[in-house]
Design a protein around this motif. Structure first.
Motif, PDB file in Angstrom:
ATOM      1  N   PRO A  70       0.794  -1.238   0.000  1.00 40.71           N
ATOM      2  CA  PRO A  70       0.000   0.000   0.000  1.00 40.71           C
ATOM      3  C   PRO A  70       0.822   1.282   0.000  1.00 40.71           C
ATOM      4  O   PRO A  70       0.285   2.351  -0.282  1.00 40.71           O
ATOM      5  N   LEU A  71       2.131   1.202   0.338  1.00 38.55           N
ATOM      6  CA  LEU A  71       2.940   2.421   0.406  1.00 38.55           C
ATOM      7  C   LEU A  71       3.970   2.502  -0.722  1.00 38.55           C
ATOM      8  O   LEU A  71       4.741   3.459  -0.780  1.00 38.55           O
ATOM      9  N   ALA A  72       3.975   1.497  -1.614  1.00 35.17           N
ATOM     10  CA  ALA A  72       4.970   1.467  -2.694  1.00 35.17           C
ATOM     11  C   ALA A  72       4.395   2.059  -3.974  1.00 35.17           C
ATOM     12  O   ALA A  72       3.199   1.989  -4.243  1.00 35.17           O
ATOM     13  N   LYS A  73       5.286   2.626  -4.800  1.00 34.95           N
ATOM     14  CA  LYS A  73       4.885   3.258  -6.059  1.00 34.95           C
ATOM     15  C   LYS A  73       4.621   2.198  -7.124  1.00 34.95           C
ATOM     16  O   LYS A  73       5.312   1.182  -7.187  1.00 34.95           O
ATOM     17  N   ASP A  74       3.613   2.457  -7.982  1.00 29.57           N
ATOM     18  CA  ASP A  74       3.324   1.547  -9.084  1.00 29.57           C
ATOM     19  C   ASP A  74       4.546   1.389  -9.977  1.00 29.57           C
ATOM     20  O   ASP A  74       5.310   2.335 -10.195  1.00 29.57           O
ATOM     21  N   HIS A  75       4.705   0.167 -10.516  1.00 28.05           N
ATOM     22  CA  HIS A  75       5.818  -0.085 -11.428  1.00 28.05           C
ATOM     23  C   HIS A  75       5.665   0.778 -12.670  1.00 28.05           C
ATOM     24  O   HIS A  75       4.562   0.931 -13.213  1.00 28.05           O
ATOM     25  N   ARG A  76       6.762   1.332 -13.138  1.00 24.62           N
ATOM     26  CA  ARG A  76       6.698   2.281 -14.260  1.00 24.62           C
ATOM     27  C   ARG A  76       6.344   1.608 -15.574  1.00 24.62           C
ATOM     28  O   ARG A  76       5.886   2.277 -16.510  1.00 24.62           O
ATOM     29  N   SER A  77       6.516   0.274 -15.695  1.00 28.54           N
ATOM     30  CA  SER A  77       6.232  -0.384 -16.983  1.00 28.54           C
ATOM     31  C   SER A  77       5.396  -1.661 -16.855  1.00 28.54           C
ATOM     32  O   SER A  77       5.054  -2.272 -17.866  1.00 28.54           O
ATOM     33  N   LYS A  78       5.049  -2.070 -15.613  1.00 28.93           N
ATOM     34  CA  LYS A  78       4.299  -3.312 -15.418  1.00 28.93           C
ATOM     35  C   LYS A  78       3.055  -3.020 -14.590  1.00 28.93           C
ATOM     36  O   LYS A  78       3.126  -2.956 -13.352  1.00 28.93           O
ATOM     37  N   PRO A  79       1.891  -2.824 -15.242  1.00 36.89           N
ATOM     38  CA  PRO A  79       0.657  -2.479 -14.519  1.00 36.89           C
ATOM     39  C   PRO A  79       0.300  -3.529 -13.465  1.00 36.89           C
ATOM     40  O   PRO A  79       0.451  -4.733 -13.675  1.00 36.89           O
ATOM     41  N   GLY A  80      -0.169  -3.043 -12.319  1.00 29.53           N
ATOM     42  CA  GLY A  80      -0.594  -3.931 -11.234  1.00 29.53           C
ATOM     43  C   GLY A  80       0.519  -4.325 -10.286  1.00 29.53           C
ATOM     44  O   GLY A  80       0.261  -4.915  -9.234  1.00 29.53           O
ATOM     45  N   LEU A  81       1.777  -4.032 -10.665  1.00 35.13           N
ATOM     46  CA  LEU A  81       2.921  -4.356  -9.803  1.00 35.13           C
ATOM     47  C   LEU A  81       3.501  -3.072  -9.213  1.00 35.13           C
ATOM     48  O   LEU A  81       3.175  -1.961  -9.634  1.00 35.13           O
ATOM     49  N   THR A  82       4.383  -3.229  -8.243  1.00 24.60           N
ATOM     50  CA  THR A  82       5.039  -2.084  -7.613  1.00 24.60           C
ATOM     51  C   THR A  82       6.547  -2.226  -7.714  1.00 24.60           C
ATOM     52  O   THR A  82       7.069  -3.334  -7.949  1.00 24.60           O
ATOM     53  N   GLU A  83       7.229  -1.121  -7.510  1.00 25.45           N
ATOM     54  CA  GLU A  83       8.698  -1.127  -7.513  1.00 25.45           C
ATOM     55  C   GLU A  83       9.177  -1.394  -6.089  1.00 25.45           C
ATOM     56  O   GLU A  83       9.558  -0.491  -5.345  1.00 25.45           O
ATOM     57  N   ARG A  84       9.125  -2.653  -5.750  1.00 26.26           N
ATOM     58  CA  ARG A  84       9.438  -3.081  -4.380  1.00 26.26           C
ATOM     59  C   ARG A  84      10.312  -4.320  -4.427  1.00 26.26           C
ATOM     60  O   ARG A  84      10.243  -5.105  -5.371  1.00 26.26           O
ATOM     61  N   PHE A  85      11.133  -4.507  -3.394  1.00 21.13           N
ATOM     62  CA  PHE A  85      11.876  -5.759  -3.260  1.00 21.13           C
ATOM     63  C   PHE A  85      12.009  -6.117  -1.783  1.00 21.13           C
ATOM     64  O   PHE A  85      11.948  -5.263  -0.897  1.00 21.13           O
ATOM     65  N   GLU A  86      12.177  -7.417  -1.549  1.00 18.72           N
ATOM     66  CA  GLU A  86      12.559  -7.936  -0.230  1.00 18.72           C
ATOM     67  C   GLU A  86      13.815  -8.776  -0.425  1.00 18.72           C
ATOM     68  O   GLU A  86      13.925  -9.523  -1.403  1.00 18.72           O
ATOM     69  N   LEU A  87      14.748  -8.642   0.516  1.00 18.28           N
ATOM     70  CA  LEU A  87      15.959  -9.455   0.494  1.00 18.28           C
ATOM     71  C   LEU A  87      15.761 -10.652   1.420  1.00 18.28           C
ATOM     72  O   LEU A  87      15.377 -10.492   2.580  1.00 18.28           O
ATOM     73  N   PHE A  88      16.034 -11.858   0.882  1.00 23.29           N
ATOM     74  CA  PHE A  88      15.926 -13.074   1.687  1.00 23.29           C
ATOM     75  C   PHE A  88      17.285 -13.752   1.793  1.00 23.29           C
ATOM     76  O   PHE A  88      18.038 -13.839   0.815  1.00 23.29           O
ATOM     77  N   VAL A  89      17.575 -14.224   3.001  1.00 22.22           N
ATOM     78  CA  VAL A  89      18.801 -14.983   3.282  1.00 22.22           C
ATOM     79  C   VAL A  89      18.405 -16.176   4.145  1.00 22.22           C
ATOM     80  O   VAL A  89      17.688 -16.015   5.140  1.00 22.22           O
ATOM     81  N   ALA A  90      18.862 -17.361   3.753  1.00 19.45           N
ATOM     82  CA  ALA A  90      18.536 -18.592   4.500  1.00 19.45           C
ATOM     83  C   ALA A  90      17.037 -18.710   4.729  1.00 19.45           C
ATOM     84  O   ALA A  90      16.588 -19.051   5.821  1.00 19.45           O
ATOM     85  N   THR A  91      16.260 -18.389   3.708  1.00 14.85           N
ATOM     86  CA  THR A  91      14.785 -18.465   3.648  1.00 14.85           C
ATOM     87  C   THR A  91      14.082 -17.407   4.497  1.00 14.85           C
ATOM     88  O   THR A  91      12.862 -17.428   4.607  1.00 14.85           O
TER      89      THR A  91
END
Length: 628
Positions: free
Chosen positions: A490-511
């Motif tokens: 809800p607080l991330a900006k819409d993806h500039r080229s992929k409708p319905g997605l956001t420009e967000r990431f999560e980093l995962f380590v050891a699951t």
């Protein structure tokens, strides 16, 4: 409680308090009968000790001289029960106070701490001393031993050990003073030592004292482990409830918290070098915003209103950017009322930062750079080993660059690899229709034999559950999961080229998730729409969904520049870099369940309430106000 007692109960309670006395030895309160039994026990123990002493005195004179040559009596702890030890030491300290020699002096000057002493004199030759200098140091006794006319102590502090090698021939005050101090000292005591530095013949760094002073006695008998044991105390309940014993007795415990401090120091220095400004934001909020989490509620007495302990500082930090503080960060505690397990504690530490004119691509590059350098600094290598909760030893490689997995592409690929399962959505926009999307997501759970999340079954929660089972479990070395659906962010900006997605990431380590970041949504109009969608999830029973924060929307109306926002859990980082799979190991004082359940309230029967009310009425009739 007294208000609901009968006269007989009140009399019993008052009688019980009147019968309570103070034990003159330990200062504890107890009943007269309990004290009488304890005194009888002490008297029996005293007579037993006198009898043993009498038998010793009957030995031949030559036997006494032989015993004397072996050295003074060092320790009687092995023959005592813990309660006896406490009583003996308590009496011993009271006698010292009565004699005018307090075992708790106000000050002892030290020239060096033990780490500094070790660094300065570790190059001395074995068997040598430096009589040109007299040094004062202090620390805790962790071992006491004797050999002939010498007494040895292991003095510890700052994770270092220095041997105290005491000889009566150089002790200030002579042999009588030397004997008196060594018969007084016990394992666990804090002492100050004045003497000359040197090394024993075996090359052990030592101080040869001319004076030893008791600075604070340890009244309790410290547990002893088996020879060579790394952990003296293994019971986790004891270790976490009495963390001071864990730090004192278990090897490696202090190093865990030293590493945790290094992690925080590194992150702070890294951000400071990029011209970030460290700020502090409120812990108590009228709206629990900034993260999808269930908050703690407390009461603000002055305003007579309930407020929430913060679940995240995000909204406050972004208003700082609106105000012109282009790069800000905060390292501090968050509070989430969501239970406890191996990786979650109700209060935990995070770092969040916000940078104007950054986007999520910049944040991924910064994350790779900062965390890879952090691991290299703390562990000495990009590659570490980590033992998971099942006992599997995982090889984790932090060497950049790290893989980037688009969330919906990752789910589609996982479904294609499974038999008879196809990802049912052609576009992310279809997820915006929960009445259609939820049944399809539940069908995928069923096809893949995955247990759905607990109710309510919202689109965001069901996708998150699938990601946890199908993608996160494959992330051992660091990997970015990117481009979350808008319904989850809800607080991330819409993806500039992929409708319905956001420009967000999560980093995962050891699951496990280590950090979360995105290009910030800065349109007040879209932000209000996102808050409205979250409100629908709240109405559906999701107590972790966000509620609308109108003040934040008004701040956005004053223009938030294009901004990147980032947050990471310090505790989880510390778990990986100290090889601990429980968050309680890296928190000095983790949340613990009460040792005993509180007693149920002693409510009076209805007829007693009626009697009490009549008595109150009688008092009022005579112009008296009943007590509360």
């Amino acid at each position: 409680k007294k208000e609901f007692m009968t006269g007989e109960e009140k009399a019993d309670e008052e009688s019980q308090h009147q019968n309570e006395v103070i034990d003159p030895v330990t200062g504890e309160k107890m009943s007269k009968n309990a004290l009488k039994k304890l005194q009888k026990k002490r008297e029996a123990e005293r007579k037993k000790a006198e009898k043993q002493a009498s038998l010793l005195n009957q030995q031949p004179q030559e036997g006494k001289e032989k015993a004397k040559k072996k050295g003074l009596q060092l320790e009687d702890a092995e023959e005592l029960e813990p309660h006896q030890y406490l009583e003996n030491r308590s009496l011993q300290m009271k006698r010292l106070v009565e004699e005018g020699s307090s075992p708790w002096p106000h000050k002892f000057h030290t020239d060096l701490n033990l780490a500094e002493f070790t660094k300065k004199y570790s190059t001395l030759d074995a068997g040598s001393k430096d009589p040109s200098v007299k040094i004062s140091i202090a620390g805790r006794i962790m071992r006491k031993a004797g050999q002939g006319k010498l007494v040895f102590y292991d003095l510890v502090g700052q994770s270092k050990k220095v041997q105290v090698m005491s000889d009566p021939s150089i002790y200030q005050g002579g042999e009588e003073a030397w004997t008196k101090i060594h018969e007084l000292l016990r394992r666990g005591d804090i002492i100050g030592v004045i003497g000359i530095p040197g090394k024993s013949k075996r090359g052990e760094l030592s101080i040869f004292p001319s004076l030893i002073k008791l600075l604070s006695p340890c009244l309790h008998m410290l547990p002893k482990g088996s020879a060579g044991a790394v952990k003296v105390i293994t019971n986790p309940e004891v270790r976490f409830r009495k963390r001071y014993l864990d730090l004192l007795l278990n090897q490696g415990s202090t190093e865990i918290f030293a590493t945790r401090a290094k992690i925080i120091q590194f992150i702070r220095k890294y951000l400071d070098n990029l011209d970030f400004l460290e700020v502090e934001t409120p812990m108590m909020n009228m709206i629990a915003g900034g993260a999808t989490a269930k908050p703690f509620v407390t009461h603000f007495n002055e305003l007579n209103m309930d407020v929430f302990l913060r679940v995240a500082p995000e909204l406050w930090l972004k208003t700082c950017v609106v105000g012109g503080l282009d790069r800000v960060y905060e390292i501090g505690r968050q509070f989430r009322n969501e239970g406890m397990d191996l990786t979650h504690n109700p209060e935990f530490t995070t770092c969040e930062f916000y940078a104007a004119y950054f986007d999520y691509n910049d944040l991924m590059q910064l994350t790779e750079d900062m965390f890879s350098k952090l691991v290299l600094e703390v562990c000495g290598s990009y590659k570490i080993q980590y033992e998971d909760r099942e006992g599997n030893m995982l090889d984790i490689d932090f060497t950049p660059p790290w893989p980037r997995i688009s969330m919906l592409d990752g789910l589609r690929e996982a479904c294609e690899k499974a038999k008879n399962t196809k990802w049912p959505f052609s576009t992310a926009a279809e997820l915006d229709q929960p009445q259609i999307a939820v049944p399809k997501l539940l069908q995928i759970h069923s096809s893949l034999n995955i247990e759905p999340c607990r109710q309510p079954h919202t689109v965001a929660r069901l996708i998150d559950n699938l990601v946890g089972e199908l993608i996160e479990t494959k992330c051992i070395s660091p990997a970015f999961i990117t481009e979350h659906p808008a319904v989850m962010s809800p607080l991330a900006k819409d993806h500039r080229s992929k409708p319905g997605l956001t420009e967000r990431f999560e980093l995962f380590v050891a699951t496990k998730e280590v950090c979360n970041a995105y290009t910030e949504l800065n349109s007040p109009f879209i932000q209000r729409q996102r808050f409205a969608a979250q409100a629908a999830d709240v109405d559906a029973g999701d107590d972790e969904a966000m509620v609308k924060d109108e003040d934040y929307c008004v701040a956005l109306e004053h223009a938030l520049p294009p901004t990147g926002g980032w947050g990471a859990g310090i505790d989880r980082l510390a778990m990986f870099l100290t090889n601990n799979n429980s968050i309680r190991e890296v928190l000095l004082f983790p949340a613990m369940k009460p040792e005993t359940a509180p007693p149920p309230p002693n409510l009076p029967p209805p007829e007693q309430n009626a009697t009490l009310e009549k008595l109150r009425d009688q008092l009022r009739a005579h112009g008296l106000e009943p007590c509360a």
